[in-house]
Design a protein around this motif. Structure first.
Motif, PDB file in Angstrom:
ATOM      1  N   MET A  73       0.822  -1.210   0.000  1.00  0.00           N
ATOM      2  CA  MET A  73       0.000   0.000   0.000  1.00  0.00           C
ATOM      3  C   MET A  73       0.854   1.258   0.000  1.00  0.00           C
ATOM      4  O   MET A  73       0.450   2.295   0.512  1.00  0.00           O
ATOM      5  N   HIS A  74       2.049   1.192  -0.590  1.00  0.00           N
ATOM      6  CA  HIS A  74       2.974   2.319  -0.515  1.00  0.00           C
ATOM      7  C   HIS A  74       2.478   3.552  -1.265  1.00  0.00           C
ATOM      8  O   HIS A  74       2.962   4.661  -1.037  1.00  0.00           O
ATOM      9  N   THR A  75       1.524   3.381  -2.180  1.00  0.00           N
ATOM     10  CA  THR A  75       0.998   4.538  -2.913  1.00  0.00           C
ATOM     11  C   THR A  75      -0.184   5.190  -2.194  1.00  0.00           C
ATOM     12  O   THR A  75      -0.691   6.213  -2.649  1.00  0.00           O
ATOM     13  N   LEU A  76      -0.605   4.594  -1.083  1.00  0.00           N
ATOM     14  CA  LEU A  76      -1.757   5.125  -0.346  1.00  0.00           C
ATOM     15  C   LEU A  76      -1.262   6.141   0.681  1.00  0.00           C
ATOM     16  O   LEU A  76      -1.067   5.824   1.849  1.00  0.00           O
ATOM     17  N   ARG A  77      -1.061   7.376   0.233  1.00  0.00           N
ATOM     18  CA  ARG A  77      -0.503   8.403   1.111  1.00  0.00           C
ATOM     19  C   ARG A  77      -1.580   9.219   1.829  1.00  0.00           C
ATOM     20  O   ARG A  77      -1.384   9.649   2.954  1.00  0.00           O
ATOM     21  N   VAL A  78      -2.703   9.446   1.154  1.00  0.00           N
ATOM     22  CA  VAL A  78      -3.756  10.285   1.732  1.00  0.00           C
ATOM     23  C   VAL A  78      -5.097   9.558   1.640  1.00  0.00           C
ATOM     24  O   VAL A  78      -5.532   9.179   0.551  1.00  0.00           O
ATOM     25  N   VAL A  79      -5.736   9.365   2.794  1.00  0.00           N
ATOM     26  CA  VAL A  79      -7.064   8.756   2.860  1.00  0.00           C
ATOM     27  C   VAL A  79      -8.064   9.845   3.235  1.00  0.00           C
ATOM     28  O   VAL A  79      -7.908  10.517   4.255  1.00  0.00           O
ATOM     29  N   GLY A  80      -9.072  10.030   2.401  1.00  0.00           N
ATOM     30  CA  GLY A  80     -10.103  11.023   2.682  1.00  0.00           C
ATOM     31  C   GLY A  80     -11.390  10.363   3.136  1.00  0.00           C
ATOM     32  O   GLY A  80     -11.722   9.257   2.702  1.00  0.00           O
ATOM     33  N   THR A  81     -12.115  11.020   4.029  1.00  0.00           N
ATOM     34  CA  THR A  81     -13.415  10.511   4.466  1.00  0.00           C
ATOM     35  C   THR A  81     -14.493  11.540   4.161  1.00  0.00           C
ATOM     36  O   THR A  81     -14.319  12.734   4.391  1.00  0.00           O
TER      37      THR A  81
END
Length: 230
Positions: A36-44
């Motif tokens: 998951m190294h490309t998952l830098r920003v998680v928005g809700t």
């Protein structure tokens, strides 16, 4: 981007999700983090969501070494669907994953309709935690627990008990649990008091997507004896 319903993944796809969840429980997040190294920003994007959904999203982002941003719309006045979609489209472009939970209890079904529109306008991958019809992520958690304790779901009898308490909540998790359980080949029994049966569209969906035609979907209106052969 085009959207794919969890139900459209079929039994094989849902089983893979449950297997991944089991792996995370057994090994921690270390195994999945390296993928998951490309998952830098998680928005809700949450509207009328229970507080725990925000907390779980924040905790999960932290365990994945990702930043969390709240894209929820906070207004003292109502927005049209077009205005909501426009705002979330602009905001979501800065994220790598969008988690949504949109419920409008005053207009039952509008949250689902808005959720179904989102994948066609946002440019980032999106996961719906829940809406006012379905609560599939909570249902997956329930099924993961069943699978962990009983080894398999196919052929088991699962009882969904809803509506007997003193506090009314939307039956979104029971709806998803009924459909997903039938997809995985479990015999499903819904126990609900008279006048509190699940939405017919969810029952029809469960029958349509059942793993085999022999899968039993039963509805009863009594709490007594509902769990005897489960």
């Amino acid at each position: 981007m085009a959207g794919t319903s969890l139900f459209d993944l079929g039994a094989t796809g849902v089983e893979r999700i449950l297997e991944t969840a089991q792996s995370v429980l057994e090994t921690g997040f270390s195994t999945i983090v390296k993928h998951m190294h490309t998952l830098r920003v998680v928005g809700t994007f949450l509207h009328n969501a229970p507080p725990y959904e925000r907390a779980v999203a924040q905790a999960t982002a932290a365990r994945l070494y990702s930043s969390h941003v709240d894209l929820s719309i906070h207004r003292d006045y109502a927005l049209s669907d077009a205005e909501i979609l426009s705002e979330i489209t602009m905001a979501s472009s800065a994220t790598d994953l969008l988690l949504t939970s949109y419920t409008d209890p005053q207009t039952f079904g509008d949250g689902r309709r808005l959720t179904e529109k989102l994948p066609s306008v946002v440019s980032t991958p999106m996961i719906s935690l829940a809406d006012d019809i379905y609560g599939s992520q909570a249902a997956l958690a329930e099924l993961a627990s069943v699978r962990r304790h009983l080894d398999r779901i196919e052929g088991r009898r699962i009882v969904i008990c809803w509506g007997f308490g003193s506090r009314f909540v939307l039956p979104r998790t029971p709806h998803s649990l009924l459909i997903l359980g039938a997809m995985l080949g479990a015999e499903m029994r819904v126990a609900a008091p008279p006048g509190f049966s699940l939405v017919r569209r969810a029952v029809r969906e469960a029958r349509k997507r059942a793993k085999t035609t022999s899968v039993v979907i039963e509805e009863i209106d009594s709490f007594e004896g509902a769990f005897e052969d489960a």
